[in-house]
Motif scaffolding. Structure first.
Motif, PDB file in Angstrom:
ATOM      1  N   UNK A  44     -50.677 110.214 -70.093  1.00 46.82           N
ATOM      2  CA  UNK A  44     -51.424 109.550 -71.171  1.00 46.82           C
ATOM      3  C   UNK A  44     -52.914 109.829 -71.033  1.00 46.82           C
ATOM      4  N   UNK A  45     -53.451 109.674 -69.825  1.00 45.82           N
ATOM      5  CA  UNK A  45     -54.876 109.923 -69.616  1.00 45.82           C
ATOM      6  C   UNK A  45     -55.226 111.379 -69.901  1.00 45.82           C
ATOM      7  N   UNK A  46     -54.353 112.303 -69.485  1.00 45.41           N
ATOM      8  CA  UNK A  46     -54.599 113.714 -69.752  1.00 45.41           C
ATOM      9  C   UNK A  46     -54.635 114.020 -71.235  1.00 45.41           C
ATOM     10  N   UNK A  47     -53.709 113.455 -71.990  1.00 48.98           N
ATOM     11  CA  UNK A  47     -53.681 113.674 -73.441  1.00 48.98           C
ATOM     12  C   UNK A  47     -54.935 113.128 -74.116  1.00 48.98           C
ATOM     13  N   UNK A  48     -55.466 112.041 -73.582  1.00 42.63           N
ATOM     14  CA  UNK A  48     -56.669 111.432 -74.157  1.00 42.63           C
ATOM     15  C   UNK A  48     -57.948 112.099 -73.675  1.00 42.63           C
ATOM     16  N   UNK A  49     -57.842 112.920 -72.643  1.00 47.60           N
ATOM     17  CA  UNK A  49     -59.033 113.511 -72.070  1.00 47.60           C
ATOM     18  C   UNK A  49     -59.879 112.480 -71.339  1.00 47.60           C
ATOM     19  N   UNK A  50     -59.242 111.463 -70.802  1.00 50.40           N
ATOM     20  CA  UNK A  50     -59.932 110.383 -70.088  1.00 50.40           C
ATOM     21  C   UNK A  50     -59.442 110.315 -68.642  1.00 50.40           C
ATOM     22  N   UNK A  51     -60.182 109.574 -67.844  1.00 50.16           N
ATOM     23  CA  UNK A  51     -59.753 109.276 -66.481  1.00 50.16           C
ATOM     24  C   UNK A  51     -59.209 107.852 -66.449  1.00 50.16           C
ATOM     25  N   UNK A  52     -58.041 107.667 -65.895  1.00 54.95           N
ATOM     26  CA  UNK A  52     -57.428 106.348 -65.785  1.00 54.95           C
ATOM     27  C   UNK A  52     -57.811 105.713 -64.456  1.00 54.95           C
ATOM     28  N   UNK A  53     -58.325 104.506 -64.504  1.00 53.66           N
ATOM     29  CA  UNK A  53     -58.669 103.748 -63.297  1.00 53.66           C
ATOM     30  C   UNK A  53     -57.406 103.033 -62.806  1.00 53.66           C
ATOM     31  N   UNK A  54     -57.065 103.174 -61.531  1.00 52.14           N
ATOM     32  CA  UNK A  54     -55.784 102.643 -61.068  1.00 52.14           C
ATOM     33  C   UNK A  54     -55.872 102.006 -59.689  1.00 52.14           C
ATOM     34  N   UNK A  55     -54.997 101.020 -59.492  1.00 50.07           N
ATOM     35  CA  UNK A  55     -54.639 100.491 -58.187  1.00 50.07           C
ATOM     36  C   UNK A  55     -53.169 100.823 -57.966  1.00 50.07           C
ATOM     37  N   UNK A  56     -52.773 101.053 -56.738  1.00 48.21           N
ATOM     38  CA  UNK A  56     -51.357 101.189 -56.416  1.00 48.21           C
ATOM     39  C   UNK A  56     -50.859  99.858 -55.870  1.00 48.21           C
ATOM     40  N   UNK A  57     -49.825  99.311 -56.503  1.00 44.30           N
ATOM     41  CA  UNK A  57     -49.283  98.024 -56.069  1.00 44.30           C
ATOM     42  C   UNK A  57     -48.301  98.244 -54.917  1.00 44.30           C
ATOM     43  N   UNK A  58     -48.554  97.551 -53.822  1.00 44.85           N
ATOM     44  CA  UNK A  58     -47.781  97.728 -52.592  1.00 44.85           C
ATOM     45  C   UNK A  58     -46.655  96.700 -52.528  1.00 44.85           C
ATOM     46  N   UNK A  59     -45.464  97.142 -52.082  1.00 43.93           N
ATOM     47  CA  UNK A  59     -44.347  96.226 -51.834  1.00 43.93           C
ATOM     48  C   UNK A  59     -44.584  95.525 -50.500  1.00 43.93           C
ATOM     49  N   UNK A  60     -44.783  94.195 -50.496  1.00 45.91           N
ATOM     50  CA  UNK A  60     -45.051  93.498 -49.227  1.00 45.91           C
ATOM     51  C   UNK A  60     -43.824  93.504 -48.318  1.00 45.91           C
ATOM     52  N   UNK A  61     -44.060  93.704 -47.026  1.00 47.09           N
ATOM     53  CA  UNK A  61     -42.963  93.635 -46.061  1.00 47.09           C
ATOM     54  C   UNK A  61     -42.334  92.246 -46.044  1.00 47.09           C
ATOM     55  N   UNK A  62     -43.132  91.228 -46.413  1.00 49.28           N
ATOM     56  CA  UNK A  62     -42.628  89.850 -46.445  1.00 49.28           C
ATOM     57  C   UNK A  62     -41.642  89.627 -47.587  1.00 49.28           C
TER      58      UNK A  62
END
Length: 443
Positions: free
Chosen positions: A141-159
């Protein structure tokens, strides 16, 4: 007899309980309604920001909009300089309409549709990525728009290894490799934990800091971590809560009702902004200094997404008693609404703080009563517990459930039986009186 569980109430709420405005609104609106108190929201927001200031940590507070969809709270978040956490296009649209800038939004939730991702990228929002396929779609999606997407990666907690949310270790390795050279800019990592354990949050925050270090070694910016929400609210006094826990019996509830979902911890000695303060003061597992010091040393930003805690004391819900039926030593009250407007019941649980009877009258109780709804469903009770009211409830009385702004008002609302949804009324005190208006949310 069940223990009493009177709810904490701030001075503004106590003033309203004694004011004729509540009865005027009940008459004029012709049914149940929710009262919203934005000054309490403002105070809670200031308290969270103050914790960051005093700790010297670069922090950012995002209001979790799912906790209450009223427009006024998003509007106050914008004025207070808070960001907003949104999990749908509708929430994103409403946040923008309230004055929150696109780059002050964090977009959460699973498997976000391409249309949602497109709007989020165009607005410059920060997007929490929950899965590898979502990362691929975001890059496209970001590539098609010619934009940079700001992201966080959501981590699966060991708990919470069985959670359906988040990326486990091998998926994180793949994600980091894919982000390099893509249209996605990795700003850091996030997690969400169930429950309210302060130490677990600090420990997992330490893990995220290490992940940011790993990402930086790959040339990725990774300067932020988000620990989500999970800041408890203290609804009732500790002694009352302990007495309830020690004396709780099935016979204290209508029909001997038991709850498989358990109860929210309605008393918490460390709540709200104090819980954030406690998280920052904790030493993460394997470390030697506080989380605050870890973040300052690593030059990292901490993001938090409170919902319930920002709405502490920011609203209550009002019903009118329509009927009183005596039954086996207690009364069954029927009110002019349904438990769909008091959401805890629909999680196989109960909103336990005692409702307040208005108007007040001489106390000669206890007068135990449960509270049923104006529907034909046997299970539709707002309160199964036989509340020990200090005076006998009567038709025409108001029942006020205090501190319901956080998640109770609208997460399960329904116009079942063609009953209208309770309107939301914004109330603020001027120099000599309370003033009100309807909330501006379109629904």
């Amino acid at each position: 007899m069940t223990a009493r569980l009177p709810a904490h109430a701030d001075p503004e709420t106590r003033g309203l309980l004694a004011d004729p405005l509540l009865r005027e609104l009940s008459h004029g609106l012709g049914g149940p309604y929710h009262v919203l108190l934005p000054t309490a929201f403002d105070a809670n927001a200031a308290a969270f920001n103050a914790v960051f200031d005093e700790s010297g940590v670069d922090g950012r507070v995002y209001y979790a909009k799912k906790a209450n969809k009223a427009a006024v709270f998003a509007e106050r978040a914008a004025v207070a300089g808070l960001g907003v956490d949104v999990a749908s296009r509708g929430e994103l649209r409403e946040a923008l309409a309230a004055g929150v800038r696109g780059d002050e939004l964090v977009v959460t939730g699973p498997a976000k549709a391409d249309e949602f991702l497109r709007v989020a990228v165009l607005q410059g929002a920060l997007i929490a990525v929950d899965a590898l396929d979502e990362l691929a779609r975001l890059d496209a999606v970001a590539g098609e728009l010619g934009r940079t997407a700001r992201a966080l990666l959501r981590v699966l907690p060991a708990e919470q290894p069985h959670s359906r949310f988040g990326l486990h270790e091998s998926e994180l390795t793949v994600a980091l490799a894919r982000i390099a050279g893509s249209a996605v800019s990795l700003e850091g990592f996030s997690f969400h934990l169930s429950g309210y354990d302060v130490r677990q949050r600090a420990d997992l925050a330490g893990v995220l800091v290490d992940l940011c270090g790993r990402a930086r070694e790959l040339g990725l910016p990774a300067d932020s971590i988000s620990i989500g929400g999970g800041f408890a609210v203290d609804y009732v006094d500790g002694a009352d809560w302990r007495e309830f826990g020690e004396s709780n019996r099935a016979e204290h509830f209508h029909a001997g009702k038991r709850f498989g979902g358990g109860f929210y911890p309605y008393h918490s000695p460390v709540a709200g902004a104090d819980a954030l303060r406690a998280v920052l003061a904790c030493v993460p597992a394997g470390g030697s200094v506080s989380l605050a010091e870890v973040l300052r040393t690593a030059n990292m930003r901490l993001l938090v997404e409170p919902g319930r805690a920002l709405l502490d004391q920011a609203g209550f819900t009002v019903f009118r008693v329509q009927g009183v039926k005596e039954r086996d030593g207690y009364a069954i009250l029927t009110v002019d609404g349904s438990s769909l407007s008091l959401s805890e019941q629909w999680f196989d649980s109960e909103f336990l703080p005692d409702p307040v009877l208005v108007p007040a009258r001489p106390e000669d109780g206890p007068h135990p009563a449960c509270v049923g709804a104006a529907t034909c469903l046997e299970s539709d009770l707002l309160t199964w517990r036989k509340i020990p009211f200090p005076a006998p409830p009567a038709v025409g009385d108001l029942l006020v459930y205090l501190n319901t702004a956080g998640y109770q008002m609208d997460s399960n609302e329904s116009p079942f039986h063609e009953l209208p949804l309770p309107p939301k009324v914004v109330v603020e005190r001027t120099s000599d009186r309370f003033r009100w208006h309807l909330d501006r949310h379109p629904a």
